[in-house]
Design a protein around this motif. Structure first.
Motif, PDB file in Angstrom:
ATOM      1  N   ARG A 327     -18.831  53.374  45.371  1.00 50.53           N
ATOM      2  CA  ARG A 327     -19.443  52.910  46.623  1.00 50.53           C
ATOM      3  C   ARG A 327     -18.367  52.747  47.689  1.00 50.53           C
ATOM      4  NH1 ARG A 327     -23.449  48.054  46.237  1.00 50.53           N
ATOM      5  NH2 ARG A 327     -24.603  49.282  47.759  1.00 50.53           N
ATOM      6  N   ARG A 328     -18.638  53.260  48.811  1.00 51.57           N
ATOM      7  CA  ARG A 328     -17.790  53.017  49.968  1.00 51.57           C
ATOM      8  C   ARG A 328     -18.666  53.074  51.211  1.00 51.57           C
ATOM      9  NH1 ARG A 328     -14.057  58.477  50.591  1.00 51.57           N
ATOM     10  NH2 ARG A 328     -15.737  59.928  51.161  1.00 51.57           N
ATOM     11  N   ILE A 329     -18.175  52.488  52.267  1.00 48.81           N
ATOM     12  CA  ILE A 329     -18.985  52.384  53.475  1.00 48.81           C
ATOM     13  C   ILE A 329     -18.967  53.695  54.251  1.00 48.81           C
ATOM     14  CG2 ILE A 329     -18.562  49.908  53.706  1.00 48.81           C
ATOM     15  CD1 ILE A 329     -16.638  50.771  56.076  1.00 48.81           C
ATOM     16  N   ARG A 330     -19.944  53.836  55.127  1.00 45.48           N
ATOM     17  CA  ARG A 330     -19.935  54.901  56.126  1.00 45.48           C
ATOM     18  C   ARG A 330     -19.367  54.307  57.413  1.00 45.48           C
ATOM     19  NH1 ARG A 330     -25.968  57.577  55.367  1.00 45.48           N
ATOM     20  NH2 ARG A 330     -25.596  58.507  53.308  1.00 45.48           N
ATOM     21  N   ARG A 331     -18.150  54.666  57.718  1.00 38.41           N
ATOM     22  CA  ARG A 331     -17.500  54.112  58.900  1.00 38.41           C
ATOM     23  C   ARG A 331     -18.098  54.745  60.158  1.00 38.41           C
ATOM     24  NH1 ARG A 331     -12.508  51.865  58.952  1.00 38.41           N
ATOM     25  NH2 ARG A 331     -12.030  52.931  56.990  1.00 38.41           N
ATOM     26  N   PRO A 332     -18.560  53.945  61.110  1.00 38.06           N
ATOM     27  CA  PRO A 332     -19.124  54.523  62.336  1.00 38.06           C
ATOM     28  C   PRO A 332     -18.078  55.332  63.095  1.00 38.06           C
ATOM     29  CG  PRO A 332     -19.663  52.186  62.152  1.00 38.06           C
ATOM     30  CD  PRO A 332     -18.644  52.480  61.099  1.00 38.06           C
ATOM     31  N   GLU A 333     -18.517  56.406  63.729  1.00 36.67           N
ATOM     32  CA  GLU A 333     -17.622  57.220  64.541  1.00 36.67           C
ATOM     33  C   GLU A 333     -17.323  56.509  65.859  1.00 36.67           C
ATOM     34  OE1 GLU A 333     -16.068  59.986  63.896  1.00 36.67           O
ATOM     35  OE2 GLU A 333     -16.923  60.225  61.883  1.00 36.67           O
ATOM     36  N   TRP A 334     -16.082  56.636  66.317  1.00 37.43           N
ATOM     37  CA  TRP A 334     -15.711  56.071  67.619  1.00 37.43           C
ATOM     38  C   TRP A 334     -16.483  56.808  68.715  1.00 37.43           C
ATOM     39  CZ3 TRP A 334     -13.006  51.891  69.027  1.00 37.43           C
ATOM     40  CH2 TRP A 334     -12.604  51.775  70.357  1.00 37.43           C
ATOM     41  N   PRO A 335     -17.062  56.090  69.670  1.00 34.49           N
ATOM     42  CA  PRO A 335     -17.859  56.750  70.714  1.00 34.49           C
ATOM     43  C   PRO A 335     -17.014  57.705  71.543  1.00 34.49           C
ATOM     44  CG  PRO A 335     -18.226  54.378  70.722  1.00 34.49           C
ATOM     45  CD  PRO A 335     -17.063  54.633  69.825  1.00 34.49           C
ATOM     46  N   THR A 336     -17.698  58.655  72.165  1.00 36.85           N
ATOM     47  CA  THR A 336     -17.011  59.636  73.013  1.00 36.85           C
ATOM     48  C   THR A 336     -16.990  59.213  74.465  1.00 36.85           C
ATOM     49  OG1 THR A 336     -19.085  60.838  73.278  1.00 36.85           O
ATOM     50  CG2 THR A 336     -17.628  61.530  71.499  1.00 36.85           C
ATOM     51  N   TYR A 337     -17.269  57.967  74.749  1.00 40.66           N
ATOM     52  CA  TYR A 337     -17.205  57.484  76.132  1.00 40.66           C
ATOM     53  C   TYR A 337     -16.489  56.154  76.149  1.00 40.66           C
ATOM     54  CZ  TYR A 337     -20.911  54.285  74.774  1.00 40.66           C
ATOM     55  OH  TYR A 337     -21.635  53.313  74.139  1.00 40.66           O
ATOM     56  N   SER A 338     -16.016  55.776  77.337  1.00 40.06           N
ATOM     57  CA  SER A 338     -15.314  54.514  77.502  1.00 40.06           C
ATOM     58  C   SER A 338     -16.276  53.414  77.900  1.00 40.06           C
ATOM     59  CB  SER A 338     -14.236  54.657  78.572  1.00 40.06           C
ATOM     60  OG  SER A 338     -13.701  53.399  78.912  1.00 40.06           O
ATOM     61  N   GLY A 339     -15.914  52.179  77.566  1.00 35.81           N
ATOM     62  CA  GLY A 339     -16.703  51.040  78.001  1.00 35.81           C
ATOM     63  C   GLY A 339     -16.226  50.471  79.309  1.00 35.81           C
ATOM     64  N   THR A 340     -15.190  51.101  79.916  1.00 37.07           N
ATOM     65  CA  THR A 340     -14.676  50.582  81.169  1.00 37.07           C
ATOM     66  C   THR A 340     -15.707  50.758  82.266  1.00 37.07           C
ATOM     67  OG1 THR A 340     -12.450  51.182  80.513  1.00 37.07           O
ATOM     68  CG2 THR A 340     -12.813  50.762  82.855  1.00 37.07           C
ATOM     69  N   PRO A 341     -16.044  49.712  82.992  1.00 34.37           N
ATOM     70  CA  PRO A 341     -17.028  49.866  84.060  1.00 34.37           C
ATOM     71  C   PRO A 341     -16.523  50.807  85.133  1.00 34.37           C
ATOM     72  CG  PRO A 341     -15.957  47.728  84.202  1.00 34.37           C
ATOM     73  CD  PRO A 341     -15.525  48.341  82.899  1.00 34.37           C
ATOM     74  N   PRO A 342     -17.405  51.624  85.721  1.00 29.74           N
ATOM     75  CA  PRO A 342     -16.962  52.578  86.738  1.00 29.74           C
ATOM     76  C   PRO A 342     -16.458  51.869  87.976  1.00 29.74           C
ATOM     77  CG  PRO A 342     -19.352  52.485  86.652  1.00 29.74           C
ATOM     78  CD  PRO A 342     -18.843  51.684  85.495  1.00 29.74           C
TER      79      PRO A 342
END
Length: 638
Positions: A327-342
């Motif tokens: 058993r091992r986890i499914r690590r979420p993929e890092w998003p392809t966008y930034s969270g920095t506000p425009p």
């Protein structure tokens, strides 16, 4: 046979099993840090009882002495590792300082999150207890200064969190040990305010950053982010200057945006912990604990009872097909966008026509149905720049008209034919300007409402000299007078145009520069071919492209995934240079999988010109540019 120090040369970081340190026998080495080595030891007076022994790497190390003071006196708390004994070895006066603590059988916070995969309620409760421990420590003047997942152990026996390793900790009233600008620590867990202080004061004698409780809580937020998502918010493998830039300026994606199992309330708590300004975070551990408990109490129980990650069941290998599933986890993929506000969008005023729409009185032919009535217009021309433009257009038009009369284009006494009796005259329709599609970097916009015609102010006759005063003949100016007025008007217009064309003083273009070592090889490995320019967008931008204001210095842009060896896009890190254009030179690439490569890439405009065009409104210290362009791999910077 027991091993004694007098029988061999002492290497504190490499004690073998069986080595006796005081009344303690070494069983195994647990780890080595910058200032000490930690071993699991057995109490020789009580066989079968195991503890953790930390041995300083240098005799007379003041840090080890301070850690003893912290654990023995200052940082006593149920969720802090418990202190038992101390001494010097191999000589009781001149030897290496050691101290003995509880051996905590458990996992670091991030390892516990991935291997045990607890539910969100259990995680919130564990971190809440750590927050209360920090509240007590901070109240006593203690600062940990190196909070990270590996220093928060989750005890296997009862699930209690235990803070360990106060090796670079500090307390109120302690003597200064080092003269560094910022205290020692782990770079990717530093707070934005410490990074700003370091950038502003690096190299200044006597400048020292005072570590605050909010610094420890920020690092706790980074650790919690890592536990919930499987990723650090600021990639630790980045070069230090790029990592500092990310910590100071980039807002990571919210945990709930890519680990969709995360309760939104928990995600919001984490993002508040990571706020760029300390006053925007939780000021104390008690407030953080209250926020976590409130989130758990008022949230949907089904969300908080869910495990942090999905399990990925792996069957036995080809060599052992009958082996039990791992058993091992499914690590979420890092998003392809930034969270920095425009950045705030720059609204460019559209061209203003100075003729109103026809109303019910503007009938083309008598008896014809009038056009649909336009709504009332309340806009007025207020900008001084536009007023000057209107005056300039009027003066130039007057001059051109006079020159036309002088050259015989229209005789002063010529008869103008009257319109047919059944037609009412109205202003000529406006000519259409180039469509939006003709402008490669234009943003479509709705047509602005028409404004009412605005009269052009003219100087009264008394203000004119005798030489300039026109001679009236049949209500028409003479050719000579019109010529003089026209020439003066053209002169004034030329002066105005010269003033309008004088732009900001800009810096010279950057000099030629070689690519960083290994860049060409790394680009070849990634399948990035020289001259194969691909689209980029500034990472601070969300939504449709538009214009932004930039300054000279560090910058980050986001790539598409057009390059065959770069799946999922990536981030380019480099610098912008302000000159006649904005030149971008980028020397590091972070892939979507988190790997970092040296590269040699310059920015081109959408029309593939080197550098980005400076839009109107730019000045010497900043430039208004389009958010997209082309990232062009090169073998050197011109």
């Amino acid at each position: 046979m027991p091993l004694h120090a007098e029988n061999f040369q002492v290497y504190p970081e490499a004690l073998g099993p069986g080595t006796e340190v005081g009344t303690w026998r070494v069983m195994e080495r647990l780890g080595v840090g910058g200032f000490g080595a930690v071993y699991r030891v057995e109490d020789m007076a009580r066989p079968g009882e195991f503890y953790a022994l930390k041995l300083a790497l240098r005799p007379g190390d003041e840090r080890a002495e301070r850690e003893v003071t912290l654990l023995m006196v200052k940082a006593v708390h149920p969720n802090v590792v418990r202190f038992h004994a101390c001494g010097r070895w191999p000589h009781p006066q001149t030897g290496y300082l050691y101290f003995v603590m509880d051996w905590v059988a458990g996992r670091p916070l991030d390892t516990w999150a991935e291997e045990v995969n607890p539910n969100f309620r259990e995680l919130a409760q564990a971190v809440g207890k750590v927050a209360l421990a920090f509240h007590a420590l901070h109240g006593a003047g203690v600062r940990h200064r190196d909070v990270k997942p590996v220093h928060i152990l989750i005890r296997e026996a009862d699930g209690e969190p235990v803070l360990i390793d106060f090796g670079i900790g500090d307390y109120a009233g302690a003597a200064t040990i080092t003269e560094q600008t910022v205290p020692p620590g782990t770079v990717h867990l530093r707070s934005p305010e410490s990074v700003r202080f370091h950038r502003a004061n690096h190299g200044r004698p006597g400048a020292r950053y005072e570590h605050q409780p909010t610094d420890d809580l920020f690092a706790l937020g980074v650790s919690l982010y890592r536990a919930v998502t499987g990723h650090y918010p600021f990639p630790p493998h980045l070069p230090p200057d790029m990592l500092y830039l990310a910590i100071e300026a980039q807002t990571p994606p919210t945990p709930a945006d890519f680990n969709r199992r995360t309760p939104r309330a928990l995600s919001d708590v984490i993002m508040r912990l990571l706020a760029k300004q300390p006053q925007e975070r939780y000021p104390t551990g008690a407030e953080l604990h209250a926020a976590l408990m409130a989130a758990v109490s008022f949230g949907k129980s089904v969300a908080w009872e869910a495990s942090l990650f999905e399990w990925d069941e792996k069957q036995g290998t080809e060599l052992e097909p009958s082996a039990a599933p791992r058993r091992r986890i499914r690590r979420p993929e890092w998003p392809t966008y930034s969270g920095t506000p425009p950045a705030p969008r720059l609204v460019i005023a559209p061209a203003l026509p100075f003729v109103r729409r026809p109303d019910r009185r503007d009938v083309v032919e008598l008896g014809q149905e009038p056009p649909v009535e336009a709504p009332p217009v309340h806009q007025r021309l207020r900008s001084p720049v536009l007023v000057v433009a209107v005056l300039l257009v009027g003066v130039v038009g007057l001059a051109a008209w006079g020159m036309l009369l002088l050259e015989g284009g229209v005789a002063p006494d010529a008869k103008v034919p009257s319109p047919p009796s059944n037609v009412v005259t109205r202003p000529a329709p406006l000519r259409e300007v180039a469509p939006v599609e003709a402008l490669p970097e234009a943003v479509p916009a709705t047509a602005p409402p028409m404004v009412e015609a605005t009269g052009v102010a003219a100087a009264p006759l008394a203000a004119l000299t005798k030489e300039d005063a026109p001679v009236m003949k049949e209500s028409m100016p003479s050719a000579s007078a019109l010529k003089k007025v026209g020439m003066k008007a053209l002169g004034v217009a030329g002066a105005c145009l010269n003033l309008a064309c004088s732009g900001p003083q800009v810096r010279p273009a950057p000099p030629p520069e070689e690519c960083p070592p290994g860049a060409l090889e790394a680009m070849k490995e990634l399948g990035i071919e020289l001259g194969d320019a691909q689209v980029f967008v500034f990472d601070v931008i969300k939504g449709e492209p538009h214009v932004i204001t930039v300054r000279e210095g560090n910058a980050i842009v986001r790539l598409g995934d057009e390059w065959k060896g770069l799946r999922g896009g990536g981030l380019l890190y480099g610098k912008l240079h302000l000159a006649d254009r904005v030149y971008g030179r980028f020397t590091w690439l972070r892939t979507g999988q988190g790997r970092t490569y040296p590269v040699c890439i310059e920015l081109l405009s959408s029309s593939r010109e080197r550098g980005l065009e400076r839009k109107p409104g730019s000045d010497a210290d900043s430039a208004i540019i389009w958010t997209t362009g082309r990232a062009n791999p090169v073998d050197h910077f011109e």
